[in-house]
Design a protein around this motif. Structure first.
Motif, mmCIF file in Angstrom:
data_model
loop_
_atom_site.group_PDB
_atom_site.id
_atom_site.type_symbol
_atom_site.label_atom_id
_atom_site.label_comp_id
_atom_site.label_asym_id
_atom_site.label_seq_id
_atom_site.Cartn_x
_atom_site.Cartn_y
_atom_site.Cartn_z
ATOM 1 N N ARG A 11 -34.464 -36.637 90.894
ATOM 2 C CA ARG A 11 -34.982 -37.778 89.462
ATOM 3 C C ARG A 11 -35.989 -37.285 88.774
ATOM 4 N N GLU A 37 -27.609 -46.612 91.630
ATOM 5 C CA GLU A 37 -28.769 -46.212 91.868
ATOM 6 C C GLU A 37 -30.041 -47.064 92.900
ATOM 7 N N LEU A 61 -37.114 -45.193 87.848
ATOM 8 C CA LEU A 61 -35.829 -45.109 87.039
ATOM 9 C C LEU A 61 -36.616 -45.134 85.877
#
Length: 318
Positions: free
Chosen positions: A39, A140, A199
């Motif tokens: 990621r 997520e 994120l």
């Protein structure tokens, strides 16, 4: 000696099985950490929108670095499935009916399948790499929730295989189920908010600490940035549950001495706060994200085992 006693003694988990169970947990945590690298480096699209194949093939010709990172993650995840199937079969063969480890290992296999499905959906829906789709955060969050539950079931499997008393459902009684459930859910929420904060750091990187703080309060900032404060706030609130659990663990006299494990949980908790502060100060570099997540996984695993010790007690300890 009765026939039932002979059968039980003949089907006690071996030391090799117990070591294998802990090894599967360690391997899965390593897979999680590699997923963080996927990621953080934007390598989630390294295999295109193909799944389980990579760019439509098995053998990659002149792969890019992103393809290597993503394809390696898929291979390690595939091995997870093989290891967990092996753990379930071995556990089933070496334990008696009603053994708690059977339930935990079976749950781990189910969660492994759902883990693969969620990972496939992230790829097929294009919710990887630099995608800022509004669907990505909830997917997520769901993916990480499943991951935490899978870690919990693997840790519980290893713990139950090591029990010599209170290892069958009929031989245990449950204590403080409501408070424990609320507390564990709060810890899971800490993990989910942390993944969303990470994120946001990945999709909207800052060049300085001051700029990062401004992002948290700017009206035009993405909601992932403006909601980063929820992670440390919920973490502090969840500490109330940890304090309650640790006090119970130290005070309770039972079949297990929980002082060593309680000290480990405290140490890992303090370490997480330090790593979290460093993560913010250093603007969340990849290596820091990996170390912070490793600490979180170790804390979660230790906390699961301590909770099992405190909640599922041998029936004779009533």
């Amino acid at each position: 000696m009765t026939i039932a006693a002979i059968r039980i003694s003949d089907r006690m988990p071996s030391a090799a099985l117990r070591r294998f169970a802990w090894g599967v947990l360690a391997y899965f945590i390593a897979t999680i950490l590699w997923g963080t690298i996927v990621r953080a480096t934007g390598s989630g699209a390294g295999c295109g929108d193909h799944w389980p194949l990579c760019n439509g093939t098995v053998i990659q010709q002149s792969p890019t670095l992103q393809t290597i990172i993503e394809f390696t993650h898929r291979i390690t995840a595939g091995l997870d499935l093989i290891f967990i199937v092996g753990l379930l079969i071995w556990t089933w063969r070496r334990t008696v009916q009603g053994h708690l480890a059977r339930w935990a290992a079976g749950s781990a296999l189910f969660l492994t399948v759902t883990e693969a499905i969620l990972g496939a959906l992230l790829v097929k829906l294009g919710l990887t790499a630099g995608s800022r789709s509004p669907l990505r955060p909830p997917f997520e969050a769901l993916h990480l929730s499943n991951t935490l539950l899978l870690v919990a079931t693997l840790a519980a499997t290893a713990h139950f295989l090591g029990r010599r008393i209170g290892y069958r459902w009929r031989d245990v009684h449950i204590t403080a189920p409501v408070g424990t459930t609320i507390g564990m859910l709060s810890i899971m929420i800490v993990g989910v908010t942390g993944s969303l904060a990470a994120l946001g750091d990945t999709l909207f990187p800052a060049t300085s600490l001051s700029e990062s703080l401004k992002q948290d309060f700017a009206e035009k900032s993405n909601w992932l940035l403006r909601w980063r404060w929820t992670h440390p706030t919920i973490a502090i609130l969840a500490s109330i549950f940890l304090i309650w659990l640790l006090i119970r663990a130290v005070r309770r006299s039972g079949p297990w001495d929980n002082r060593g494990l309680s000290a480990l949980v405290v140490g890992l908790l303090v370490l997480q706060y330090v790593l979290g502060a460093l993560d913010v100060y250093l603007l969340a570099p990849i290596w820091m994200q990996v170390v912070h997540l490793l600490g979180a996984d170790l804390l979660w695993s230790a906390l699961v085992v301590l909770t099992m010790r405190m909640t599922l007690l041998p029936a004779h300890t009533r």
